[in-house]
Design a protein around this motif. Structure first.
Motif, PDB file in Angstrom:
ATOM      1  N   LEU A  50       0.834  -1.195   0.000  1.00  0.00           N
ATOM      2  CA  LEU A  50       0.000   0.000   0.000  1.00  0.00           C
ATOM      3  C   LEU A  50       0.875   1.253   0.000  1.00  0.00           C
ATOM      4  O   LEU A  50       1.732   1.432   0.866  1.00  0.00           O
ATOM      5  CB  LEU A  50      -0.916   0.020   1.219  1.00  0.00           C
ATOM      6  N   ASP A  56      -5.451   6.891  -2.858  1.00  0.00           N
ATOM      7  CA  ASP A  56      -6.476   7.057  -3.871  1.00  0.00           C
ATOM      8  C   ASP A  56      -7.715   6.288  -3.414  1.00  0.00           C
ATOM      9  O   ASP A  56      -7.682   5.056  -3.319  1.00  0.00           O
ATOM     10  CB  ASP A  56      -5.975   6.516  -5.213  1.00  0.00           C
ATOM     11  N   GLU A  58     -10.406   5.450  -4.870  1.00  0.00           N
ATOM     12  CA  GLU A  58     -10.877   4.456  -5.833  1.00  0.00           C
ATOM     13  C   GLU A  58     -10.013   3.199  -5.783  1.00  0.00           C
ATOM     14  O   GLU A  58     -10.509   2.085  -5.923  1.00  0.00           O
ATOM     15  CB  GLU A  58     -10.900   5.046  -7.250  1.00  0.00           C
ATOM     16  N   GLU A  59      -8.732   3.371  -5.582  1.00  0.00           N
ATOM     17  CA  GLU A  59      -7.838   2.220  -5.467  1.00  0.00           C
ATOM     18  C   GLU A  59      -8.161   1.416  -4.206  1.00  0.00           C
ATOM     19  O   GLU A  59      -8.135   0.193  -4.202  1.00  0.00           O
ATOM     20  CB  GLU A  59      -6.375   2.687  -5.433  1.00  0.00           C
ATOM     21  N   LEU A  60      -8.495   2.106  -3.122  1.00  0.00           N
ATOM     22  CA  LEU A  60      -8.840   1.423  -1.888  1.00  0.00           C
ATOM     23  C   LEU A  60     -10.152   0.646  -2.003  1.00  0.00           C
ATOM     24  O   LEU A  60     -10.356  -0.347  -1.321  1.00  0.00           O
ATOM     25  CB  LEU A  60      -8.942   2.429  -0.736  1.00  0.00           C
ATOM     26  N   LYS A  61     -11.047   1.110  -2.873  1.00  0.00           N
ATOM     27  CA  LYS A  61     -12.345   0.460  -3.049  1.00  0.00           C
ATOM     28  C   LYS A  61     -12.305  -0.680  -4.054  1.00  0.00           C
ATOM     29  O   LYS A  61     -13.287  -1.383  -4.225  1.00  0.00           O
ATOM     30  CB  LYS A  61     -13.380   1.487  -3.509  1.00  0.00           C
ATOM     31  N   SER A  62     -11.185  -0.865  -4.734  1.00  0.00           N
ATOM     32  CA  SER A  62     -11.096  -1.902  -5.764  1.00  0.00           C
ATOM     33  C   SER A  62     -11.179  -3.296  -5.139  1.00  0.00           C
ATOM     34  O   SER A  62     -10.911  -3.485  -3.944  1.00  0.00           O
ATOM     35  CB  SER A  62      -9.786  -1.757  -6.545  1.00  0.00           C
ATOM     36  N   ALA A  65      -7.975  -4.613  -3.492  1.00  0.00           N
ATOM     37  CA  ALA A  65      -7.679  -3.945  -2.228  1.00  0.00           C
ATOM     38  C   ALA A  65      -8.545  -4.471  -1.091  1.00  0.00           C
ATOM     39  O   ALA A  65      -8.125  -4.487   0.064  1.00  0.00           O
ATOM     40  CB  ALA A  65      -7.876  -2.442  -2.371  1.00  0.00           C
TER      41      ALA A  65
END
Length: 66
Positions: A50, A56, A58-62, A65
């Motif tokens: 991480l 980001d 959006e990256e955390l919600k992927s 992730a």
């Protein structure tokens, strides 16, 4: 109402002082608790890749992730 306003003003003053203190120290040298290094090492064990310099949402919600 006067007591609440006085309390809010005092809380704001304290927050400004503490913010100025933590903002004036290089984060590499800032320790808020005695176990900061332990907390960080445990965090890194869990979240090895991480990037924490810029998060980001959006990256955390992927899916990967999660």
């Amino acid at each position: 109402p006067r007591v609440e306003l006085a309390w809010a003003m005092k809380a704001h003053q304290h927050a400004q002082v503490y913010f100025n203190l933590i903002s004036s120290v290089d984060p590499k040298f800032l320790n808020l608790t005695k176990v900061d290094d332990q907390i960080y090492s445990e965090f890194r064990k869990t979240f090895r890749d991480l990037k924490i310099d810029v998060l980001d949402p959006e990256e955390l919600k992927s899916e990967p992730a999660k």
